[in-house]
Design an enzyme around this catalytic site. Structure first.
Site, PDB file in Angstrom:
ATOM      1  N   GLY A   1      -0.887   7.701  15.433  1.00 52.97           N
ATOM      2  CA  GLY A   1      -1.234   8.745  16.400  1.00 52.97           C
ATOM      3  C   GLY A   1      -2.139   8.215  17.504  1.00 52.97           C
ATOM      4  CG  ASP A   2      -5.195   9.824  18.534  1.00 54.87           C
ATOM      5  OD1 ASP A   2      -4.815  10.917  18.994  1.00 54.87           O
ATOM      6  OD2 ASP A   2      -5.971   9.721  17.555  1.00 54.87           O
ATOM      7  CD  GLU A   3       0.884   6.614  18.303  1.00 59.50           C
ATOM      8  OE1 GLU A   3       0.733   7.731  18.854  1.00 59.50           O
ATOM      9  OE2 GLU A   3       1.282   6.485  17.137  1.00 59.50           O
ATOM     10  N   GLY A   4      -1.046   7.332  23.069  1.00 58.38           N
ATOM     11  CA  GLY A   4      -0.932   7.560  24.522  1.00 58.38           C
ATOM     12  C   GLY A   4       0.366   8.276  24.854  1.00 58.38           C
ATOM     13  CE  LYS A   5       1.709  11.315  19.865  1.00 52.96           C
ATOM     14  NZ  LYS A   5       0.611  10.486  19.335  1.00 52.96           N
TER      15      LYS A   5
ATOM     16  N   GLY B   1      -3.839  15.916  19.831  1.00 53.42           N
ATOM     17  CA  GLY B   1      -4.689  15.981  21.017  1.00 53.42           C
ATOM     18  C   GLY B   1      -4.169  14.974  22.004  1.00 53.42           C
ATOM     19  CG  HIS B   2      -0.740  14.927  23.061  1.00 46.57           C
ATOM     20  ND1 HIS B   2       0.445  15.593  22.936  1.00 46.57           N
ATOM     21  CD2 HIS B   2      -0.962  14.348  21.857  1.00 46.57           C
ATOM     22  CE1 HIS B   2       0.922  15.424  21.711  1.00 46.57           C
ATOM     23  NE2 HIS B   2       0.084  14.681  21.038  1.00 46.57           N
TER      24      HIS B   2
ATOM     25  CB  THR C   1      -7.435  17.958  12.491  1.00 43.95           C
ATOM     26  OG1 THR C   1      -6.344  18.770  12.040  1.00 43.95           O
ATOM     27  CG2 THR C   1      -6.912  16.614  12.945  1.00 43.95           C
TER      28      THR C   1
ATOM     29  CD  GLN D   1       0.471  15.233  14.353  1.00 46.74           C
ATOM     30  OE1 GLN D   1       1.564  15.709  14.121  1.00 46.74           O
ATOM     31  NE2 GLN D   1      -0.434  15.885  15.035  1.00 46.74           N
TER      32      GLN D   1
ATOM     33  CB  THR E   1     -11.812  16.115  15.313  1.00 42.04           C
ATOM     34  OG1 THR E   1     -11.323  14.767  15.314  1.00 42.04           O
ATOM     35  CG2 THR E   1     -10.748  17.032  14.731  1.00 42.04           C
ATOM     36  N   GLY E   2     -13.188  14.794  18.176  1.00 42.39           N
ATOM     37  CA  GLY E   2     -14.303  13.979  18.655  1.00 42.39           C
ATOM     38  C   GLY E   2     -14.713  12.874  17.684  1.00 42.39           C
TER      39      GLY E   2
ATOM     40  CB  ALA F   1     -15.894   7.089  15.695  1.00 40.14           C
ATOM     41  NE  ARG F   2      -8.510   8.704  18.979  1.00 47.67           N
ATOM     42  CZ  ARG F   2      -8.088   8.913  20.227  1.00 47.67           C
ATOM     43  NH1 ARG F   2      -7.997   7.906  21.072  1.00 47.67           N
ATOM     44  NH2 ARG F   2      -7.780  10.122  20.631  1.00 47.67           N
TER      45      ARG F   2
HETATM   46  P1  GDP Z   1      -1.732  10.839  22.267  1.00 42.42           P
HETATM   47  O1  GDP Z   1      -2.274  11.699  21.185  1.00 42.42           O
HETATM   48  O2  GDP Z   1      -0.726   9.850  21.770  1.00 42.42           O
HETATM   49  O3  GDP Z   1      -1.219  11.607  23.450  1.00 42.42           O
HETATM   50  O4  GDP Z   1      -2.959   9.964  22.789  1.00 42.42           O
HETATM   51  P2  GDP Z   1      -4.443  10.500  23.113  1.00 42.42           P
HETATM   52  O5  GDP Z   1      -4.401  11.252  24.379  1.00 42.42           O
HETATM   53  O6  GDP Z   1      -5.039  11.157  21.921  1.00 42.42           O
HETATM   54  O7  GDP Z   1      -5.213   9.125  23.246  1.00 42.42           O
HETATM   55  C1  GDP Z   1      -4.886   8.169  24.199  1.00 42.42           C
HETATM   56  C2  GDP Z   1      -6.098   7.991  25.166  1.00 42.42           C
HETATM   57  O8  GDP Z   1      -5.931   6.809  25.896  1.00 42.42           O
HETATM   58  C3  GDP Z   1      -6.220   9.102  26.191  1.00 42.42           C
HETATM   59  O9  GDP Z   1      -7.578   9.332  26.439  1.00 42.42           O
HETATM   60  C4  GDP Z   1      -5.550   8.521  27.436  1.00 42.42           C
HETATM   61  O10 GDP Z   1      -6.048   9.041  28.644  1.00 42.42           O
HETATM   62  C5  GDP Z   1      -5.896   7.071  27.296  1.00 42.42           C
HETATM   63  N1  GDP Z   1      -4.913   6.127  27.826  1.00 42.42           N
HETATM   64  C6  GDP Z   1      -3.553   6.223  27.835  1.00 42.42           C
HETATM   65  N2  GDP Z   1      -3.021   5.102  28.361  1.00 42.42           N
HETATM   66  C7  GDP Z   1      -4.041   4.278  28.661  1.00 42.42           C
HETATM   67  C8  GDP Z   1      -4.129   2.946  29.192  1.00 42.42           C
HETATM   68  O11 GDP Z   1      -3.151   2.279  29.462  1.00 42.42           O
HETATM   69  N3  GDP Z   1      -5.392   2.434  29.346  1.00 42.42           N
HETATM   70  C9  GDP Z   1      -6.506   3.113  29.017  1.00 42.42           C
HETATM   71  N4  GDP Z   1      -7.685   2.526  29.189  1.00 42.42           N
HETATM   72  N5  GDP Z   1      -6.460   4.363  28.502  1.00 42.42           N
HETATM   73  C10 GDP Z   1      -5.248   4.922  28.319  1.00 42.42           C
HETATM   74  P1  IMO Z   2      -1.856  13.035  18.115  1.00 39.33           P
HETATM   75  O1  IMO Z   2      -0.630  13.875  18.421  1.00 39.33           O
HETATM   76  C1  IMO Z   2      -4.280  10.926  15.181  1.00 39.33           C
HETATM   77  C2  IMO Z   2      -4.524  12.680  11.177  1.00 39.33           C
HETATM   78  C3  IMO Z   2      -5.848  13.245  10.720  1.00 39.33           C
HETATM   79  C4  IMO Z   2      -5.763  12.941   9.228  1.00 39.33           C
HETATM   80  C5  IMO Z   2      -4.288  13.197   8.927  1.00 39.33           C
HETATM   81  C6  IMO Z   2      -4.003  14.563   8.351  1.00 39.33           C
HETATM   82  O2  IMO Z   2      -2.995  13.275  19.025  1.00 39.33           O
HETATM   83  O3  IMO Z   2      -1.446  11.591  18.032  1.00 39.33           O
HETATM   84  P2  IMO Z   2      -3.903  16.981   9.442  1.00 39.33           P
HETATM   85  O4  IMO Z   2      -4.962  17.785  10.125  1.00 39.33           O
HETATM   86  O5  IMO Z   2      -2.715  16.689  10.289  1.00 39.33           O
HETATM   87  O6  IMO Z   2      -3.534  17.539   8.092  1.00 39.33           O
HETATM   88  O7  IMO Z   2      -4.612  15.576   9.120  1.00 39.33           O
HETATM   89  O8  IMO Z   2      -3.597  13.043  10.155  1.00 39.33           O
HETATM   90  N1  IMO Z   2      -4.020  13.230  12.451  1.00 39.33           N
HETATM   91  C7  IMO Z   2      -4.006  12.559  13.605  1.00 39.33           C
HETATM   92  N2  IMO Z   2      -4.469  11.335  13.909  1.00 39.33           N
HETATM   93  N3  IMO Z   2      -3.644  11.657  16.118  1.00 39.33           N
HETATM   94  C8  IMO Z   2      -3.130  12.865  15.824  1.00 39.33           C
HETATM   95  O9  IMO Z   2      -2.344  13.566  16.673  1.00 39.33           O
HETATM   96  C9  IMO Z   2      -3.344  13.399  14.529  1.00 39.33           C
HETATM   97  N4  IMO Z   2      -3.014  14.551  13.914  1.00 39.33           N
HETATM   98  C10 IMO Z   2      -3.411  14.436  12.642  1.00 39.33           C
HETATM   99  O10 IMO Z   2      -6.926  12.579  11.338  1.00 39.33           O
HETATM  100  O11 IMO Z   2      -6.038  11.593   8.992  1.00 39.33           O
HETATM  101 MG    MG Z   3      -4.114  12.221  20.327  1.00 42.95          MG
END
Ligand code: GDP
Ligand code: IMO
Ligand code: MG
Length: 416
Positions: free
Chosen positions: A12-16, A40-41, A125, A219, A296-297, A299-300
């Site tokens: 998750g949180d790859e930058g989708k 959280g995007h 979460t 995710q 949730t704020g 730390a990853r």
């Molecule tokens: P998602 O859940 O996959 O949509 O990713 P998140 O939004 O939770 O986390 C990705 C974070 O990285 C966000 O704060 C984006 O604004 C940031 N982000 C995305 N692409 C880049 C990049 O190429 N460089 C940097 N520095 N930040 C990026």
């Molecule tokens: P995005 O779409 C990163 C993680 C939680 C926990 C596990 C189970 O922003 O990439 P849950 O509340 O889903 O039952 O929690 O999954 N988790 C994520 N981690 N990015 C997310 O979404 C997540 N959604 C859930 O931290 O480890």
């Molecule tokens: Mg996210």
């Protein structure tokens, strides 16, 4: 016309969000297929940050229709709050009548169960995701379409509470009062009714009319209920196959599949993470990448790129092209590591085993580079960054189609 798909490759949180927002400019429809407001995007446009949880990241394209599919678990409260950020959503946002709802008891059960797990907590979460999906699978859930008859829905909820009284009491979960519950549901219905639809029929019509459709996963693959690091996963099918069940499509409807991965790895919550770096490198990645959760704020946890897990994820999702995000976060490191194999019980393996716990990464070390920040063409990248990307392609046996060098929509390299 086939529907293209965006899927998370890691934890998750790859930058989708950034990529969906970028690509959405070229699509007529963007549809979310699973997860809930655990997602959280963050999207950055002209320096302005927008956080999305349930509403698809296509919402920033004024011409795109956004769909929340049947596979999503919808908290009416969270959705209404998120909708308030936008104007004129009617006709631009639809929620499947078959999507299950997250109600307050789901959230209370999630949090109470996490407490009981103690040191074995999943690190959810706390948003009621697991309990809402559990109720769906055990055929006792509540669907968005039921908001059309709130009297009946409130009776069903109270009936559920009576049937589950022993469990709710043991977990310390309050049972709602009839009047307060009804008032709450009337409030949800008042706002949401114009947005509730049969989204499967909508998508079939859109595809038949050659509309360009983009499917958005939340995710990541390693958090998938079946194929992730169980039990430290989320409760939905995060992989590309989940888009079919989560939207009412068939596998033949799927077009180009883009897998989103960071140039390194992060994970929030508990569970195995082979390439986690507990030292100063992990700390530096967290700081430079602002690796703190959007929802949730928290730390990853941070570490190096895991080519073994990425190759596995590419295979399971059928990834046509990878998007490598946050290259700029690795700027300035003298050396950068990539996990090319694992050691489990003293044996070298090149696949993801059923249990990743206790697996030791085997690293290949790369020379670092100075800066990739804001670069928009492959040719302009430092030589070492190009070599890093070429080697990732080779290791994971998948083409890289996009490279991201800053949070901004425009700081993206297109390769294919
Ligand atoms: P998602 O859940 O996959 O949509 O990713 P998140 O939004 O939770 O986390 C990705 C974070 O990285 C966000 O704060 C984006 O604004 C940031 N982000 C995305 N692409 C880049 C990049 O190429 N460089 C940097 N520095 N930040 C990026
Ligand atoms: P995005 O779409 C990163 C993680 C939680 C926990 C596990 C189970 O922003 O990439 P849950 O509340 O889903 O039952 O929690 O999954 N988790 C994520 N981690 N990015 C997310 O979404 C997540 N959604 C859930 O931290 O480890
Ligand atoms: Mg996210």
């Amino acid at each position: 016309m086939k529907a293209d798909l965006i899927v998370g490759i890691q934890w998750g949180d790859e930058g989708k969000g950034k990529i969906v927002d970028l690509l959405a400019q070229k699509y007529d429809v963007v549809a979310r297929y699973q997860g809930g407001h655990n997602a959280g995007h963050t999207i950055v446009v002209d320096g302005k940050k927008i956080a999305l949880h349930l509403i698809p990241s296509g919402i920033l394209n004024p011409n795109a229709v956004n769909i929340i599919g049947n596979g999503v678990v919808v908290s009416p409260e969270a959705l209404i709050k998120e909708m308030q950020q936008f104007e004129n959503l009617e006709g631009r946002l639809y929620v499947s009548e078959s999507a299950h709802m997250i109600l307050s008891h789901h959230i209370a059960i999630d949090q109470a169960k996490e407490k009981l797990r103690g040191t074995k907590a999943i690190g959810t979460t706390g948003r009621g995701i697991g309990p809402a999906y559990s109720d769906k699978i055990s055929r006792s859930g509540f669907r968005v379409g039921e908001l059309r008859d709130v009297e009946k829905l409130s009776e069903r909820i109270l009936e559920y509470c009576t049937q589950n009284r022993a469990l709710l009491d043991a977990l310390g979960v309050a049972i709602p009062q009839k009047n307060a519950l009804l008032k709450e549901l009337i409030g949800y219905a008042k706002v949401l009714l114009p947005f509730i639809a049969n989204t499967t029929q909508m998508l079939w019509k859109d595809i038949a009319r050659s509309k360009r459709v983009l499917l958005e996963g939340a995710q990541g693959t390693m958090l998938d209920i079946d194929h992730g690091t169980y039990p430290y996963v989320t409760s939905s099918s995060t992989i590309s196959a989940g888009a079919c069940t989560g939207l009412g499509l068939n596998p033949k409807d799927l077009g180009t599949i883009t897998g989103i991965a960071k140039a390194y790895c992060t994970r929030v919550g508990n569970g195995p993470f082979p390439t986690e770096d507990f030292g100063s490198d992990g700390e530096l990645i967290r700081e430079k990448g602002h690796e703190f959760g959007t929802s949730t704020g928290r730390a990853r946890r941070c570490g190096w790129f895991d080519a073994v897990a990425c190759k596995y994820a590419c295979r399971i999702n059928g990834v046509d092209q990878l998007s490598i995000m946050k290259m700029d976060v690795l700027d300035g490191f003298d050396e950068i590591k990539v996990c090319v194999a694992y050691e489990k019980n003293g044996e070298r393996i090149d696949f993801v085993p059923d249990d990743l716990e206790g697996v030791v990464p085997v690293y290949k070390t790369f020379k670092g580079w100075k800066s990739t920040q804001g670069i928009r063409s492959f040719d302009a990248l430092p030589k070492e960054a190009k070599e890093y990307l070429k080697e990732i392609e080779r290791l994971v046996e998948t083409k890289i189609g996009l490279v991201s060098t800053s949070p901004d929509r425009n700081d993206t390299i297109t390769l294919l």
